[in-house]
Design a protein around this motif. Structure first.
Motif, PDB file in Angstrom:
ATOM      1  N   GLN A   1      14.328  -1.644   4.465  1.00 42.36           N
ATOM      2  CA  GLN A   1      13.833  -2.990   4.164  1.00 42.36           C
ATOM      3  C   GLN A   1      12.876  -2.956   2.984  1.00 42.36           C
ATOM      4  O   GLN A   1      12.935  -3.822   2.108  1.00 42.36           O
ATOM      5  N   GLN A   2      12.003  -1.971   2.936  1.00 45.82           N
ATOM      6  CA  GLN A   2      11.080  -1.846   1.806  1.00 45.82           C
ATOM      7  C   GLN A   2      11.846  -1.642   0.505  1.00 45.82           C
ATOM      8  O   GLN A   2      11.480  -2.205  -0.535  1.00 45.82           O
TER       9      GLN A   2
ATOM     10  N   ALA B   1      12.872   0.331   8.532  1.00 45.14           N
ATOM     11  CA  ALA B   1      11.701  -0.173   7.818  1.00 45.14           C
ATOM     12  C   ALA B   1      11.715   0.281   6.366  1.00 45.14           C
ATOM     13  O   ALA B   1      11.412  -0.501   5.461  1.00 45.14           O
ATOM     14  N   VAL B   2      12.088   1.533   6.133  1.00 42.35           N
ATOM     15  CA  VAL B   2      12.154   2.038   4.765  1.00 42.35           C
ATOM     16  C   VAL B   2      13.272   1.339   3.996  1.00 42.35           C
ATOM     17  O   VAL B   2      13.092   0.961   2.832  1.00 42.35           O
TER      18      VAL B   2
ATOM     19  N   VAL C   1      13.163  -4.922  -0.629  1.00 41.29           N
ATOM     20  CA  VAL C   1      12.088  -5.745  -1.188  1.00 41.29           C
ATOM     21  C   VAL C   1      11.771  -5.286  -2.604  1.00 41.29           C
ATOM     22  O   VAL C   1      11.608  -6.105  -3.509  1.00 41.29           O
ATOM     23  N   VAL C   2      11.697  -3.981  -2.833  1.00 43.01           N
ATOM     24  CA  VAL C   2      11.412  -3.449  -4.163  1.00 43.01           C
ATOM     25  C   VAL C   2      12.520  -3.842  -5.130  1.00 43.01           C
ATOM     26  O   VAL C   2      12.257  -4.262  -6.260  1.00 43.01           O
TER      27      VAL C   2
ATOM     28  N   GLN D   1       7.977  -5.446  -5.814  1.00 44.92           N
ATOM     29  CA  GLN D   1       6.739  -5.247  -5.064  1.00 44.92           C
ATOM     30  C   GLN D   1       7.062  -4.599  -3.717  1.00 44.92           C
ATOM     31  O   GLN D   1       8.158  -4.747  -3.190  1.00 44.92           O
ATOM     32  N   THR D   2       6.086  -3.890  -3.166  1.00 48.37           N
ATOM     33  CA  THR D   2       6.262  -3.273  -1.850  1.00 48.37           C
ATOM     34  C   THR D   2       5.242  -3.853  -0.878  1.00 48.37           C
ATOM     35  O   THR D   2       4.246  -4.452  -1.269  1.00 48.37           O
ATOM     36  N   ARG D   3       5.511  -3.638   0.386  1.00 53.83           N
ATOM     37  CA  ARG D   3       4.528  -3.989   1.409  1.00 53.83           C
ATOM     38  C   ARG D   3       4.469  -2.814   2.386  1.00 53.83           C
ATOM     39  O   ARG D   3       5.425  -2.068   2.550  1.00 53.83           O
ATOM     40  N   ALA D   4       3.349  -2.661   3.034  1.00 53.17           N
ATOM     41  CA  ALA D   4       3.148  -1.550   3.947  1.00 53.17           C
ATOM     42  C   ALA D   4       4.037  -1.690   5.174  1.00 53.17           C
ATOM     43  O   ALA D   4       4.290  -2.805   5.653  1.00 53.17           O
ATOM     44  N   TRP D   5       4.512  -0.546   5.678  1.00 57.00           N
ATOM     45  CA  TRP D   5       5.313  -0.533   6.893  1.00 57.00           C
ATOM     46  C   TRP D   5       4.414  -0.812   8.079  1.00 57.00           C
ATOM     47  O   TRP D   5       3.324  -0.253   8.198  1.00 57.00           O
ATOM     48  N   GLU D   6       4.847  -1.687   8.963  1.00 59.34           N
ATOM     49  CA  GLU D   6       4.105  -2.021  10.176  1.00 59.34           C
ATOM     50  C   GLU D   6       4.955  -1.649  11.374  1.00 59.34           C
ATOM     51  O   GLU D   6       6.063  -2.175  11.529  1.00 59.34           O
TER      52      GLU D   6
END
Length: 88
Positions: free
Chosen positions: A70-71, A67-68, A74-75, A80-85
């Motif tokens: 992937q973030q 997940a990290v 994305v950055v 931009q970032t999105r919250a980890w789900e």
């Protein structure tokens, strides 16, 4: 002779423990479990449960790392970032 189902056995496995709140806590628990497993001092009755817990912790840690990663991608791509789900 009456046989009872395996699920009624007093030796049925306990419900799984919840995952630690943080990645770091999961790694710490995993390292402690691995050390116990590698020591050869764990009673046979506890080996399977410890192995299963270690496997679940490892999967949890891998999931958090993915997940990290992937973030980060994305950055790098959009700034931009999105919250980890969990489980996403």
């Amino acid at each position: 002779m009456v046989r009872t189902p395996a699920s009624a056995s007093p030796e049925s496995p306990a419900p799984p423990s919840p995952m630690p709140a943080t990645y770091e806590a999961a790694v710490q628990e995993l390292e402690a479990l691995v050390a116990r497993l590698e020591s050869g001092q764990m009673p046979l009755d506890e080996l399977l449960g410890a192995y299963q817990r270690a496997s679940a912790l490892l999967a949890y840690c891998r999931s958090r790392l993915e997940a990290v990663e992937q973030q980060i991608r994305v950055v790098e791509e959009s700034g931009q970032t999105r919250a980890w789900e969990p489980g996403a």
